[in-house]
Write a protein that holds these residues in place. Sequence first.
Motif, PDB file in Angstrom:
ATOM      1  N   SER A  79       0.863  -1.267  -0.127  1.00 19.25           N
ATOM      2  CA  SER A  79       0.082  -0.010   0.043  1.00 19.25           C
ATOM      3  C   SER A  79       0.839   1.287  -0.037  1.00 19.25           C
ATOM      4  CB  SER A  79      -0.727  -0.003   1.236  1.00 19.25           C
ATOM      5  OG  SER A  79      -1.829  -1.107   0.966  1.00 19.25           O
ATOM      6  N   VAL A  80       1.810   1.272   1.024  1.00 15.03           N
ATOM      7  CA  VAL A  80       2.820   2.420   0.971  1.00 15.03           C
ATOM      8  C   VAL A  80       3.342   2.847  -0.192  1.00 15.03           C
ATOM      9  CG1 VAL A  80       4.651   3.678   2.024  1.00 15.03           C
ATOM     10  CG2 VAL A  80       2.775   2.708   3.352  1.00 15.03           C
ATOM     11  N   THR A  84       3.094   5.963  -2.720  1.00 17.23           N
ATOM     12  CA  THR A  84       4.130   6.695  -3.229  1.00 17.23           C
ATOM     13  C   THR A  84       4.025   6.677  -4.795  1.00 17.23           C
ATOM     14  OG1 THR A  84       5.415   5.884  -1.207  1.00 17.23           O
ATOM     15  CG2 THR A  84       6.456   6.715  -3.015  1.00 17.23           C
ATOM     16  N   ARG A 124       0.852   3.676   9.402  1.00 17.37           N
ATOM     17  CA  ARG A 124       1.892   3.728   8.669  1.00 17.37           C
ATOM     18  C   ARG A 124       1.688   4.829   7.468  1.00 17.37           C
ATOM     19  NH1 ARG A 124       5.304  -1.606   7.321  1.00 17.37           N
ATOM     20  NH2 ARG A 124       5.941  -1.037   9.458  1.00 17.37           N
ATOM     21  N   ILE A 125       0.599   4.612   6.768  1.00 16.11           N
ATOM     22  CA  ILE A 125       0.058   5.609   5.821  1.00 16.11           C
ATOM     23  C   ILE A 125      -0.049   6.963   6.072  1.00 16.11           C
ATOM     24  CG2 ILE A 125      -1.911   5.790   4.091  1.00 16.11           C
ATOM     25  CD1 ILE A 125      -2.336   2.933   4.035  1.00 16.11           C
ATOM     26  N   THR A 128       3.501   8.356   6.656  1.00 12.77           N
ATOM     27  CA  THR A 128       4.056   8.792   5.296  1.00 12.77           C
ATOM     28  C   THR A 128       3.521   9.859   4.795  1.00 12.77           C
ATOM     29  OG1 THR A 128       4.596   6.253   5.246  1.00 12.77           O
ATOM     30  CG2 THR A 128       5.039   7.547   3.147  1.00 12.77           C
TER      31      THR A 128
END
Length: 236
Positions: A79-80, A84, A124-125, A128
């Motif tokens: 996902s990250v 990105t 985490r998302i 970020t």
Amino acid sequence: MRYAVLGTGAVGRTVAARLNSLGHEVVIGTRDPAVTAGRDEFAAWRAGEHGAADVGLAGFAEAARHGGTLVNATAGKASVAILTEAGAAHLDGRILIDIANPLDFSRGFPPTLDPVNDDSLGERIQRTFPGLRVVKTLNTMNCRIMVDPARVQGDHTVFLSGEDPEAKAEVRALLHSFGWPEASVLDLGGIETARGAEMLLPVWLRLMGALGHTDFNFHVQGARRGGTGLVPGADA
């Protein structure tokens, strides 16, 4: 409204079709639109009885530019990286409905979670991409129940986690349009509470094995603020 659903798997397709059926403008994001469009499964979905013929298909960055609200239906481990690829400039200020789970299949089935315990994919998302307004929801059930809660008889619960009250209110309204009654929507608090929602997945997987199907969900009885504050299993 305009939605970009990132991810072309069963979850992404199911959510995209439901959004489209409600009259929203929907595009699905994928890494290579030409390859995805040529896959038999995706082509059959667009041509089938899903109301998805006019759902758009674009690369991640183009889809993110299109969507006023984004839905993360990608594999959680990727996902990250996919966000990105979509580009931070296309994400700032947008609501991201995170329905993914950080499933790790490196040791086979059933998968483990990574991150877990002291972190979550939702957090985490959010770390970020601080300009995103992340709301974690719908990750604790099969995708057909996400968009049609009446598949499960009786009362059952959908969770919300996130930092932005306005974003949560918009997501709550979307859940209502999917058929979730107000009493079924339980706001857990900030984005760190996504840890608990994601850690329901090991339980969900064992229930699937025990029941032999996926038409079930969790129900929190007496879901209201208050109580003793005691932790189950801890010394009083």
